[in-house]
Design an enzyme around this catalytic site. Sequence first.
Site, PDB file in Angstrom:
ATOM      1  N   HIS C  45     -23.892  65.503   3.887  1.00  8.84           N
ATOM      2  CA  HIS C  45     -22.413  65.817   3.391  1.00  8.84           C
ATOM      3  C   HIS C  45     -22.781  65.774   1.766  1.00  8.84           C
ATOM      4  O   HIS C  45     -22.337  66.502   1.065  1.00  8.84           O
ATOM      5  CB  HIS C  45     -21.707  64.888   4.047  1.00  8.84           C
ATOM      6  CG  HIS C  45     -20.239  65.070   3.600  1.00  8.84           C
ATOM      7  ND1 HIS C  45     -19.352  65.505   4.498  1.00  8.84           N
ATOM      8  CD2 HIS C  45     -19.433  64.809   2.650  1.00  8.84           C
ATOM      9  CE1 HIS C  45     -18.238  65.341   4.018  1.00  8.84           C
ATOM     10  NE2 HIS C  45     -18.408  65.330   2.741  1.00  8.84           N
ATOM     11  N   TYR C  48     -26.390  68.038   0.356  1.00  4.16           N
ATOM     12  CA  TYR C  48     -26.453  69.553   1.006  1.00  4.16           C
ATOM     13  C   TYR C  48     -27.813  69.957   1.076  1.00  4.16           C
ATOM     14  O   TYR C  48     -28.603  71.138   0.874  1.00  4.16           O
ATOM     15  CB  TYR C  48     -25.919  70.401  -0.195  1.00  4.16           C
ATOM     16  CG  TYR C  48     -24.405  70.383  -0.376  1.00  4.16           C
ATOM     17  CD1 TYR C  48     -23.719  69.394  -0.993  1.00  4.16           C
ATOM     18  CD2 TYR C  48     -23.661  71.468   0.302  1.00  4.16           C
ATOM     19  CE1 TYR C  48     -22.297  69.485  -1.056  1.00  4.16           C
ATOM     20  CE2 TYR C  48     -22.154  71.669   0.271  1.00  4.16           C
ATOM     21  CZ  TYR C  48     -21.750  70.451  -0.207  1.00  4.16           C
ATOM     22  OH  TYR C  48     -20.407  70.427  -0.454  1.00  4.16           O
ATOM     23  N   HIS C  91     -12.382  69.303   6.681  1.00  6.53           N
ATOM     24  CA  HIS C  91     -12.154  67.854   7.272  1.00  6.53           C
ATOM     25  C   HIS C  91     -12.088  67.795   8.602  1.00  6.53           C
ATOM     26  O   HIS C  91     -11.499  67.448   9.411  1.00  6.53           O
ATOM     27  CB  HIS C  91     -10.833  67.306   6.781  1.00  6.53           C
ATOM     28  CG  HIS C  91     -11.068  66.019   6.304  1.00  6.53           C
ATOM     29  ND1 HIS C  91     -10.142  64.978   6.354  1.00  6.53           N
ATOM     30  CD2 HIS C  91     -12.085  65.291   5.713  1.00  6.53           C
ATOM     31  CE1 HIS C  91     -10.621  63.814   5.849  1.00  6.53           C
ATOM     32  NE2 HIS C  91     -11.807  63.820   5.478  1.00  6.53           N
ATOM     33  N   HIS C  93     -14.588  67.069  11.180  1.00  5.40           N
ATOM     34  CA  HIS C  93     -14.657  65.822  12.397  1.00  5.40           C
ATOM     35  C   HIS C  93     -13.657  64.695  12.244  1.00  5.40           C
ATOM     36  O   HIS C  93     -13.255  64.373  13.149  1.00  5.40           O
ATOM     37  CB  HIS C  93     -16.046  65.353  12.040  1.00  5.40           C
ATOM     38  CG  HIS C  93     -17.330  66.489  12.206  1.00  5.40           C
ATOM     39  ND1 HIS C  93     -18.509  66.720  11.406  1.00  5.40           N
ATOM     40  CD2 HIS C  93     -17.636  67.131  13.469  1.00  5.40           C
ATOM     41  CE1 HIS C  93     -19.205  67.616  11.898  1.00  5.40           C
ATOM     42  NE2 HIS C  93     -18.436  67.910  13.241  1.00  5.40           N
TER      43      HIS C  93
HETATM   44  N1  LIG Z   1     -20.375  76.786   0.068  1.00  5.85           N
HETATM   45  C1  LIG Z   1     -20.559  76.585  -1.139  1.00  5.85           C
HETATM   46  N2  LIG Z   1     -20.515  77.652  -2.175  1.00  5.85           N
HETATM   47  C2  LIG Z   1     -20.542  77.277  -3.433  1.00  5.85           C
HETATM   48  N3  LIG Z   1     -20.504  76.167  -4.141  1.00  5.85           N
HETATM   49  C3  LIG Z   1     -20.476  75.146  -3.182  1.00  5.85           C
HETATM   50  C4  LIG Z   1     -20.638  75.414  -1.672  1.00  5.85           C
HETATM   51  N4  LIG Z   1     -20.696  74.058  -1.286  1.00  5.85           N
HETATM   52  C5  LIG Z   1     -20.658  73.132  -2.232  1.00  5.85           C
HETATM   53  N5  LIG Z   1     -20.554  73.776  -3.334  1.00  5.85           N
HETATM   54  C6  LIG Z   1     -20.575  73.288  -4.695  1.00  5.85           C
HETATM   55  O1  LIG Z   1     -21.286  71.746  -4.771  1.00  5.85           O
HETATM   56  C7  LIG Z   1     -20.576  70.664  -5.068  1.00  5.85           C
HETATM   57  C8  LIG Z   1     -20.516  69.662  -4.567  1.00  5.85           C
HETATM   58  O2  LIG Z   1     -19.668  69.696  -3.189  1.00  5.85           O
HETATM   59  P1  LIG Z   1     -18.978  68.436  -2.654  1.00  5.85           P
HETATM   60  O3  LIG Z   1     -19.801  67.466  -2.421  1.00  5.85           O
HETATM   61  O4  LIG Z   1     -18.132  69.256  -1.801  1.00  5.85           O
HETATM   62  O5  LIG Z   1     -18.018  68.047  -3.653  1.00  5.85           O
HETATM   63  P2  LIG Z   1     -16.831  66.813  -3.983  1.00  5.85           P
HETATM   64  O6  LIG Z   1     -17.819  65.617  -3.617  1.00  5.85           O
HETATM   65  O7  LIG Z   1     -16.326  66.903  -5.340  1.00  5.85           O
HETATM   66  O8  LIG Z   1     -15.990  67.240  -2.796  1.00  5.85           O
HETATM   67  C9  LIG Z   1     -19.449  71.358  -5.698  1.00  5.85           C
HETATM   68  O9  LIG Z   1     -19.344  71.445  -7.060  1.00  5.85           O
HETATM   69  C10 LIG Z   1     -19.042  72.397  -4.690  1.00  5.85           C
HETATM   70  O10 LIG Z   1     -18.237  73.239  -5.418  1.00  5.85           O
END
Ligand SMILES: Nc1ncnc2c1ncn2[C@@H]1O[C@H](COP(=O)(O)OP(=O)(O)O)[C@@H](O)[C@H]1O
Lengths: 78, 78, 728, 217
Positions: C45, C48, C91, C93
């Site tokens: 989560h 990535y 959201h 799960h």
């Molecule tokens: N499928 C995707 N395409 C483009 N950018 C992504 C994608 N998934 C995540 N990101 C980018 O990676 C970063 C981390 O995402 P996330 O952990 O969900 O952010 P946050 O903790 O602020 O909710 C964010 O800037 C998000 O826009």
Amino acid sequence: MRARVLIRPKAGILDPQGQAVERALPALGFSGVANVHVGRLVELDVDDASQLPGMCERLLANPLIEDYEIIEGVAAHS
Amino acid sequence: MRARVLIRPKAGILDPQGQAVERALPALGFSGVANVHVGRLVELDVDDASQLPGMCERLLANPLIEDYEIIEGVAAHS
Amino acid sequence: MSAAAQPRHRELGLTDREYELILAGLGREPSDVELAMLSLMWSEHCAYKHSKKLLRRLPTEGPHVLVGPGENAGAVDVGDGLAIAFKVESHNHPSAVEPFQGAATGVGGILRDIFAIGARPIAVLDSLRFGEVADSQRSRYLLEHAVAGIGHYGNSIGVPTVGGEIYFEPSYEQNCLINAMAVGMARHERLTSAAAAGIGNRLILFGALTGRDGIGGASVLASAELGEGDAAKRPTVQIGDPFAEKKLMECSLELLERELLASLQDLGAAGLTSAASEMASKGAVGLDLDISRVPLREADMEPFEIMVSESQERMLCVVEPDRVEAVLAVCEHWDILATVIGEVTAQPVFRILRGEQLLGELPVALLVDDCPLYDLEPQAPSAPLYRGGDQRIATDATPAQALLGLLASANISSRRAVFEQYDPVVQSRTVRRPEQADAAVLALPVLDARSAAGSQPIPAIAISIDGNGRRVAVDPRAGAAEAVYECAANLACTGAQPLGLTNCLNFGNPEKPHVAWQLSEAIDGLAAACRELDVPVVGGNVSLYNESPDGPILPTPVVGMVGRLPDARHAGRLGFAAAGDRIALVGHFNPRRDGSELAKLQGSAPAGALPAKDVAALRETHRLVREGVRSGVLHSAHDIAEGGIAVALAECAIAGGIGARVRLPDGLDLFGEDLGTAFIVTGSEQALAGMTLIGEVGGEALELEGVLNVPLSELAAAHDSGLPALLR
Amino acid sequence: MKFGVIRFPGTCDDVDAQLAAGRVGDAELLWHRDRDLRGVDAVIVPGGFSYGDYLRAGAIARFAPVMSQVIEFAHAGGLVFGICNGFQILCEAGLLPGALLVNDHLKFVFRQVNLDVVDADTAFTRSCPPRLSIPVKHTTGRYYSPTPVQVVLRYSAGENPNGSQDDIAGVINAEGNVFGMMPHPEHAVDPLTGSSDGLRMFESIRASVEARVGAGA
Ligand SMILES: Nc1ncnc2c1ncn2[C@@H]1O[C@H](COP(=O)(O)OP(=O)(O)O)[C@@H](O)[C@H]1O
Ligand SMILES: [Mg+2]
């Protein structure tokens, strides 16, 4: 038989309603109040009181976030 | 002291929440249920229980549409 | 397996190799707090780890991009010094466990991402997937409660919910998808970074109290000691409090407006741990955080619980010491609890203290950057992902029966029963609400007596969200690309030109080769379509491991797109406008039954690929429709999507409250699909010169010459009552 | 003339009401803790979810400091206009008769509805045509009163979105200076966003205030 079910947020679960009431009361001049929680009350006539726990689990309460308490045989309120 | 306030819709006022519960129960296999009403439960610690009727009248219930019942000195739920 | 049966790091989801990397990076064993923090920051989560390498294939640059992926939300320039920030997030799960609160807190979370970057939220959209409602009591329950939860949060906080989409497929039965998109507006200079800056600056936590909400995986740290009677110590479901967030939002925006903050960050997954370490990482600084100052909802919380709690409605900010007083005063005005809990330090180390006692000391890079990134091992599956479903429309149905069946079907019927539970108009900028046009349209400047009287253009944005998992399952690359084309087509129907997109990649377990293949193909498809249409990706979210014992969900990339139109007064509508208008079919339309709604409802398994697109023609068609709508020569425009041209014509008639008489080109499949490529437009005969004229608006029925003739009232009844009937 | 729009924590349609009123006069926001109404000529208690609508819609807001000023203003004959949550608050505060109950279908409802103006002879409806198209959006909009009330607006036949008694959408007090309605006229002030019928209500208020000033009241 008339029964009563009290449903309240589980301990530890955020209870925004309870908080809102707790914060409002002093402004109305009521002091010395704490630990306010707001839940639901269900009153019903049941033929078979043994069904009540099942009803609570499946419909009346959300067991994930709420506790319930069954009070059997209360006086009827018209 | 821990107190409990039960608030229920006044008799004669349509209670769609109670009706919804009453309609849903048979579908879940619960029969012999009637006269379901859904209200609110407020639980709180009060230093001065004599304030409770005032709190109910002014804030916790709306006397136009709701009846309330105060139960003093209930066991604390953590 | 009991908690004691395997090493704690495995219980926390870390592999042995990951744990070794942690030991090597730290040079010692981590403490409890440290292990909890690391296990979350190294989770899928937050890190990535299975998707980051693939995401690099997405194009992220373009002339309008102000903020790309990496910040809480992306942002594009819409002119006049204004920026639009937006992001979609899942959201899934939490919603499968508790749909009302799961969906509500999903909306709350994505809204915080928007105001964390300094933008005022102006719209919410939702993208929902459930099992087959017709057969599943559980899916009806999930739908009803998720929708109520979204409405509860959005309506109560005063942000309009202006659009969304819902699909029903058996693969989502156990694993529903709840994706929410939020859109915000800010002046360029107000856009704020989450990067912590300024050694000695104070770290302030503001908003709700910290409780044991959603502690999730890390709770195994406590479970060893938890006895039967300790139920109260177990992690709890996150409860959303939109009232608290409304105040938090106003308070945050005022703090930024007064230029009191050096940086701002929301608390989401992994709570304080992730918010603070990401602030430190972005700013290349360290932080000292004193957990004894964190205001708690429950007194007896363990340090690790405080650090990973996912209590909602909280924000973190970095403030220069001489502005702390002013910040606290603004918070007090909004009835928001605010506490200085730490300080920015020069060494890039995150130190967790309890008063004087040092509980943890982690290099920021170890937390944020050092989690290994994995290469997937994609392998195309040998069997098709989607094998068809139950038959619901007879294979020998007449065209009229098939049309009525489609209009009443779960995936096509009117969403009114859902969107009537959302407030689409609060904030007074909604020019097109659901079912008025293919995309929501919001005016940007304030609408007042002056704008109403004047002849100045009223710039606006259009927003659409889309993604059809079944078509992606048929052909992941083409299906994902179709989501981009379809969003762009929706925007074109309102006269808007795409500026950027966000996406949420909902997939199964990426460690399975065929899921890895779906993910990789879908990302390639998205990337290609973005390049073809010049729409950069400015942010998004990835949700993996959407599986149940029945297998993974259909691969479901969801695309949210934002575009600009020069004048809200010429925003397009989908409904037929006036009797006598001519109807034209525009686009290089290559409809096929495979993978279509009718094929699904007739129980046939899709074969082969989705129709190939002529991208040059598609771009040209979108341009033509966009220009026609903007200039006002087109009186209505609607893209041909699920259900094919027959359903598209019926939708135009129902929305306009007027019928039409149409003669379709020979050999055109009434119900074949080719998403994003073709449109039904109307206007005067001159306006449509050069297009394929197929009929005329008028009357009380939809007549397709020689094929079907159905009264409008019957079409509308099927369309309107479809979903309510399925929900009953 | 000057409108004052009350803003409680949790109010959502405050800026919308201010913008709508701003089309016919001046309009400023008043904060729930304010202890003076800053000389406004009419008060709008707008829609939203004051104090989260926790406990009962409007139950907590009625006790906000600014509400004592509003009550005083109303008792002195000032025009007070409650919209949706504002209507709920005015009922809770006793400035209007009756109460609002949860919708008969138990859900939030947003819908553009038609309203019949059954009394065009009020300070709030004097400029209104007989029928208005205005959106509703609420969960607690089922009006109920055990005693007869002065009805100003009704949902047109077959359009009652919440099960309210006798299709009541808006009521006025006996003195004719406090008015509440569930639909949102502030969201019907510009054809661009759907309808401009609601503007007539703001124009009515202005006309009434000006008439009073003209009459030296
Ligand atoms: N499928 C995707 N395409 C483009 N950018 C992504 C994608 N998934 C995540 N990101 C980018 O990676 C970063 C981390 O995402 P996330 O952990 O969900 O952010 P946050 O903790 O602020 O909710 C964010 O800037 C998000 O826009
Ligand atoms: Mg964030």
